[in-house]
Design a protein around this motif. Structure first.
Motif, PDB file in Angstrom:
ATOM      1  N   VAL A   1     131.698  63.150  35.096  1.00 58.68           N
ATOM      2  CA  VAL A   1     132.232  62.021  34.319  1.00 58.68           C
ATOM      3  C   VAL A   1     133.453  61.418  35.012  1.00 58.68           C
ATOM      4  O   VAL A   1     133.569  60.186  35.139  1.00 58.68           O
ATOM      5  CB  VAL A   1     132.608  62.480  32.890  1.00 58.68           C
ATOM      6  CG1 VAL A   1     133.290  61.344  32.133  1.00 58.68           C
ATOM      7  CG2 VAL A   1     131.363  62.935  32.137  1.00 58.68           C
ATOM      8  N   LEU A   2     134.378  62.285  35.466  1.00 56.60           N
ATOM      9  CA  LEU A   2     135.570  61.794  36.159  1.00 56.60           C
ATOM     10  C   LEU A   2     135.201  61.126  37.490  1.00 56.60           C
ATOM     11  O   LEU A   2     135.889  60.198  37.934  1.00 56.60           O
ATOM     12  CB  LEU A   2     136.553  62.941  36.413  1.00 56.60           C
ATOM     13  CG  LEU A   2     137.265  63.488  35.160  1.00 56.60           C
ATOM     14  CD1 LEU A   2     138.076  64.737  35.520  1.00 56.60           C
ATOM     15  CD2 LEU A   2     138.179  62.420  34.550  1.00 56.60           C
ATOM     16  N   ALA A   3     134.132  61.607  38.109  1.00 60.10           N
ATOM     17  CA  ALA A   3     133.691  61.002  39.372  1.00 60.10           C
ATOM     18  C   ALA A   3     133.270  59.556  39.168  1.00 60.10           C
ATOM     19  O   ALA A   3     133.449  58.708  40.063  1.00 60.10           O
ATOM     20  CB  ALA A   3     132.544  61.812  39.964  1.00 60.10           C
ATOM     21  N   ILE A   4     132.711  59.251  38.002  1.00 57.62           N
ATOM     22  CA  ILE A   4     132.327  57.867  37.698  1.00 57.62           C
ATOM     23  C   ILE A   4     133.555  56.957  37.755  1.00 57.62           C
ATOM     24  O   ILE A   4     133.472  55.792  38.169  1.00 57.62           O
ATOM     25  CB  ILE A   4     131.670  57.793  36.302  1.00 57.62           C
ATOM     26  CG1 ILE A   4     130.363  58.588  36.297  1.00 57.62           C
ATOM     27  CG2 ILE A   4     131.420  56.347  35.881  1.00 57.62           C
ATOM     28  CD1 ILE A   4     129.735  58.708  34.923  1.00 57.62           C
TER      29      ILE A   4
ATOM     30  N   ASP B   1     143.967  54.532  30.551  1.00 55.05           N
ATOM     31  CA  ASP B   1     142.566  54.643  30.965  1.00 55.05           C
ATOM     32  C   ASP B   1     141.796  55.523  29.975  1.00 55.05           C
ATOM     33  O   ASP B   1     142.056  56.725  29.871  1.00 55.05           O
ATOM     34  CB  ASP B   1     142.497  55.247  32.366  1.00 55.05           C
ATOM     35  CG  ASP B   1     141.103  55.156  32.960  1.00 55.05           C
ATOM     36  OD1 ASP B   1     140.182  55.761  32.379  1.00 55.05           O
ATOM     37  OD2 ASP B   1     140.937  54.488  34.000  1.00 55.05           O
ATOM     38  N   PRO B   2     140.822  54.962  29.255  1.00 53.90           N
ATOM     39  CA  PRO B   2     140.094  55.738  28.233  1.00 53.90           C
ATOM     40  C   PRO B   2     139.319  56.921  28.809  1.00 53.90           C
ATOM     41  O   PRO B   2     139.306  58.000  28.216  1.00 53.90           O
ATOM     42  CB  PRO B   2     139.148  54.718  27.604  1.00 53.90           C
ATOM     43  CG  PRO B   2     139.731  53.387  27.936  1.00 53.90           C
ATOM     44  CD  PRO B   2     140.399  53.560  29.264  1.00 53.90           C
ATOM     45  N   VAL B   3     138.651  56.722  29.960  1.00 50.40           N
ATOM     46  CA  VAL B   3     137.837  57.788  30.547  1.00 50.40           C
ATOM     47  C   VAL B   3     138.699  58.987  30.927  1.00 50.40           C
ATOM     48  O   VAL B   3     138.393  60.135  30.580  1.00 50.40           O
ATOM     49  CB  VAL B   3     137.068  57.274  31.781  1.00 50.40           C
ATOM     50  CG1 VAL B   3     136.321  58.421  32.462  1.00 50.40           C
ATOM     51  CG2 VAL B   3     136.095  56.173  31.392  1.00 50.40           C
ATOM     52  N   VAL B   4     139.787  58.735  31.640  1.00 50.73           N
ATOM     53  CA  VAL B   4     140.671  59.821  32.082  1.00 50.73           C
ATOM     54  C   VAL B   4     141.328  60.491  30.887  1.00 50.73           C
ATOM     55  O   VAL B   4     141.385  61.730  30.796  1.00 50.73           O
ATOM     56  CB  VAL B   4     141.739  59.290  33.064  1.00 50.73           C
ATOM     57  CG1 VAL B   4     142.734  60.392  33.416  1.00 50.73           C
ATOM     58  CG2 VAL B   4     141.071  58.750  34.329  1.00 50.73           C
ATOM     59  N   ASN B   5     141.824  59.710  29.942  1.00 47.31           N
ATOM     60  CA  ASN B   5     142.491  60.263  28.764  1.00 47.31           C
ATOM     61  C   ASN B   5     141.545  61.141  27.954  1.00 47.31           C
ATOM     62  O   ASN B   5     141.897  62.269  27.579  1.00 47.31           O
ATOM     63  CB  ASN B   5     143.033  59.141  27.879  1.00 47.31           C
ATOM     64  CG  ASN B   5     144.406  58.668  28.297  1.00 47.31           C
ATOM     65  OD1 ASN B   5     145.423  59.180  27.848  1.00 47.31           O
ATOM     66  ND2 ASN B   5     144.436  57.676  29.177  1.00 47.31           N
TER      67      ASN B   5
ATOM     68  N   TRP C   1     147.173  55.409  23.385  1.00 48.08           N
ATOM     69  CA  TRP C   1     146.637  56.383  24.325  1.00 48.08           C
ATOM     70  C   TRP C   1     147.727  57.327  24.806  1.00 48.08           C
ATOM     71  O   TRP C   1     147.524  58.546  24.895  1.00 48.08           O
ATOM     72  CB  TRP C   1     145.994  55.685  25.528  1.00 48.08           C
ATOM     73  CG  TRP C   1     144.585  55.214  25.320  1.00 48.08           C
ATOM     74  CD1 TRP C   1     144.113  53.937  25.431  1.00 48.08           C
ATOM     75  CD2 TRP C   1     143.454  56.021  24.968  1.00 48.08           C
ATOM     76  NE1 TRP C   1     142.767  53.894  25.161  1.00 48.08           N
ATOM     77  CE2 TRP C   1     142.334  55.158  24.878  1.00 48.08           C
ATOM     78  CE3 TRP C   1     143.271  57.378  24.716  1.00 48.08           C
ATOM     79  CZ2 TRP C   1     141.058  55.619  24.558  1.00 48.08           C
ATOM     80  CZ3 TRP C   1     142.003  57.845  24.388  1.00 48.08           C
ATOM     81  CH2 TRP C   1     140.920  56.968  24.315  1.00 48.08           C
ATOM     82  N   ALA C   2     148.895  56.773  25.125  1.00 48.33           N
ATOM     83  CA  ALA C   2     150.016  57.586  25.599  1.00 48.33           C
ATOM     84  C   ALA C   2     150.504  58.544  24.520  1.00 48.33           C
ATOM     85  O   ALA C   2     150.826  59.705  24.797  1.00 48.33           O
ATOM     86  CB  ALA C   2     151.156  56.685  26.064  1.00 48.33           C
ATOM     87  N   SER C   3     150.552  58.056  23.278  1.00 49.02           N
ATOM     88  CA  SER C   3     150.976  58.912  22.159  1.00 49.02           C
ATOM     89  C   SER C   3     150.000  60.056  21.954  1.00 49.02           C
ATOM     90  O   SER C   3     150.408  61.212  21.742  1.00 49.02           O
ATOM     91  CB  SER C   3     151.079  58.080  20.876  1.00 49.02           C
ATOM     92  OG  SER C   3     152.043  57.056  21.001  1.00 49.02           O
ATOM     93  N   TYR C   4     148.724  59.741  22.029  1.00 50.00           N
ATOM     94  CA  TYR C   4     147.692  60.774  21.864  1.00 50.00           C
ATOM     95  C   TYR C   4     147.793  61.823  22.961  1.00 50.00           C
ATOM     96  O   TYR C   4     147.790  63.035  22.684  1.00 50.00           O
ATOM     97  CB  TYR C   4     146.311  60.117  21.876  1.00 50.00           C
ATOM     98  CG  TYR C   4     145.175  61.086  22.126  1.00 50.00           C
ATOM     99  CD1 TYR C   4     144.821  62.024  21.159  1.00 50.00           C
ATOM    100  CD2 TYR C   4     144.456  61.058  23.319  1.00 50.00           C
ATOM    101  CE1 TYR C   4     143.782  62.920  21.382  1.00 50.00           C
ATOM    102  CE2 TYR C   4     143.425  61.942  23.552  1.00 50.00           C
ATOM    103  CZ  TYR C   4     143.088  62.871  22.588  1.00 50.00           C
ATOM    104  OH  TYR C   4     142.065  63.761  22.822  1.00 50.00           O
ATOM    105  N   PHE C   5     147.916  61.376  24.199  1.00 40.67           N
ATOM    106  CA  PHE C   5     147.921  62.307  25.333  1.00 40.67           C
ATOM    107  C   PHE C   5     149.140  63.228  25.283  1.00 40.67           C
ATOM    108  O   PHE C   5     149.021  64.439  25.424  1.00 40.67           O
ATOM    109  CB  PHE C   5     147.914  61.532  26.658  1.00 40.67           C
ATOM    110  CG  PHE C   5     147.526  62.373  27.840  1.00 40.67           C
ATOM    111  CD1 PHE C   5     146.215  62.384  28.280  1.00 40.67           C
ATOM    112  CD2 PHE C   5     148.456  63.168  28.500  1.00 40.67           C
ATOM    113  CE1 PHE C   5     145.837  63.161  29.367  1.00 40.67           C
ATOM    114  CE2 PHE C   5     148.093  63.954  29.580  1.00 40.67           C
ATOM    115  CZ  PHE C   5     146.776  63.949  30.010  1.00 40.67           C
TER     116      PHE C   5
END
Length: 438
Positions: A139-142, A183-187, A260-264
């Protein structure tokens, strides 16, 4: 000639120490680094990787060669899944019977309460770990192959998949994942990995077999419910506390990136160690909240550290019957044994004493703010890997203190106490007496 014999706790300590020493020697080799590093830095990095912490005194991406980074990955994988688990799998692969002693060792290593199902747990642990890491890498490779090319993209995906699932927090990039704050995928992928790795293998296997929340064990229900509540509350508080901070959320242009930042940042203190914002720029109130989250840590039989979420929940829930003047804790039509409460209390007290001792020494040896020292020590104990920016500037004494705290935090203060103490059976019982408290 008499051979040394170790109980399971002692063996766990010895094996971890041996692997850390071997890792230090490998990382000190010229082939491992782009420039020579000191022995203390090699030992620090090896301990941080083996204890899946992620604190770094040198830059992983620039100061280590591919060989050095692979050594770090191997230490992370061994430390996350567990040396004893690897040993048991080798035994089973060779067709040898895993006897009572070996089962006791794996029980101690995985922090299990009984010998029932430990071999099945080890098998499941390996299957789940490698399957989840492989899927996450794809998934991360995508996301990263188009940006960095096939070779680098796949390697970065593999490195961060292993590091995230094992709650290590090591990153190829010196600023961790701040370049992917929105970035949604990375997060989603990175947080999925360290939440899954931190919730505990017993919970994952239980959930896979039961497929129903109602049928889960009490431990699994506590872990899933507790994780969900703590993560949601932490995200809400982080957003409120940092919304007007111009150096963190205030610097982000869109509400989407801020969320996203708050969630991470809300979920990463649970022993993950990655960050998408500058931790050193957080408000003191936010840092205080993160200190509590790091101290609590992840779940039992997981890749994370801390006193464990279930220990924290047991201590909190034990207050209710005390106020109601009841003699036992009841959770979900189940009673919690006094021995479990006593163990949770012992772990917490020993952990606090260890943290206070480390903070005391570092306030003498380090030229840093008190809050920065406290954050560093608690992060090391919880095997989190977050830092307010003082790790690389630690003195040799400070590095040794953090090394010991990471070691104790990974193996658990109670485990280490068991390795030093000689078991004794109470043959004499004395009259009961009361002591005034409160």
């Amino acid at each position: 000639m008499r051979y040394l014999t170790f109980n399971p706790s002692q063996l766990l300590v010895v094996v971890f120490f041996i692997f850390i020493v071997i890792g230090s020697i490998l990382l000190k080799l010229p082939v491992s680094t782009t420039d020579s590093i000191t022995w203390i830095d090699a030992l620090f990095t090896s301990t941080s990787a083996m204890t899946v912490t992620g604190l770094a005194v040198v830059d992983t991406g620039t100061d280590f060669t591919i060989f050095g980074q692979v050594v770090i990955l191997a230490l992370i994988q061994a430390g996350g899944i567990g040396i004893m688990s690897f040993a048991v799998m080798i035994y089973m692969a060779l067709g040898k019977k895993v006897g009572f002693k070996r089962r006791m060792e794996i029980k101690q290593a995985l922090n299990q309460s009984s010998l029932d199902g430990v071999l099945e747990l080890v098998k499941g642990l390996f299957i789940y770990s490698f399957v989840i890491e492989f899927i996450a890498m794809m998934v991360l490779a995508i996301r990263w192959v188009p940006e960095y090319g096939w070779i680098e993209g796949l390697y970065y995906s593999l490195f961060h998949s292993i590091s995230a699932f094992n709650n290590a927090g090591f990153s190829i990039w010196s600023d961790s994942l701040t370049g992917y704050v929105g970035d949604p995928v990375v997060n989603l992928m990175i947080t999925f990995l360290f939440i899954t790795g931190g919730i505990g293998f017993t919970v994952l296997i239980d959930a896979w077999h039961k497929r129903s929340f109602r049928k889960l064990t009490l431990h699994s229900k506590l872990m899933i419910t507790g994780t969900l509540i703590i993560n949601v509350v932490a995200m809400f508080l982080f957003f409120i506390l940092e919304f007007n901070n111009p150096n963190t959320l205030g610097a982000l242009s869109s509400l989407k990136d801020q969320l996203w930042a708050s969630y991470f940042q809300a979920v990463t203190p649970r022993t993950a160690g990655f960050n998408t914002l500058d931790i050193g720029s957080l408000n003191d109130s936010t840092v205080t909240m993160m200190l509590l989250l790091m101290f609590i840590g992840a779940g039992s039989a997981s890749t994370g550290g801390g006193i464990k979420l279930t220990s924290f929940l047991i201590l909190v829930l034990s207050i209710i019957p005390l106020l109601q003047q009841k003699s036992q804790i009841n959770i979900g039509k189940r009673s919690i044994r006094a021995a479990v409460i006593f163990r949770a209390l012992s772990i917490s007290i020993l952990s606090v004493l260890l943290i206070l001792a480390a903070i005391f020494i570092m306030t003498i040896s380090e030229n840093a703010l008190f809050i920065e020292i406290v954050f560093e020590v608690v992060s090391a104990f919880g095997t989190v890997g977050l830092s307010m920016g003082i790790t690389a500037d630690l003195s040799p004494i400070g590095k040794l203190v953090i090394i010991l705290v990471m070691f104790f935090g990974k193996l658990g203060p109670l485990n280490l106490a068991f390795s030093l103490a000689k078991p004794k059976q109470d043959k004499i019982r004395y009259p009961v007496s009361d002591v005034l408290t409160g």
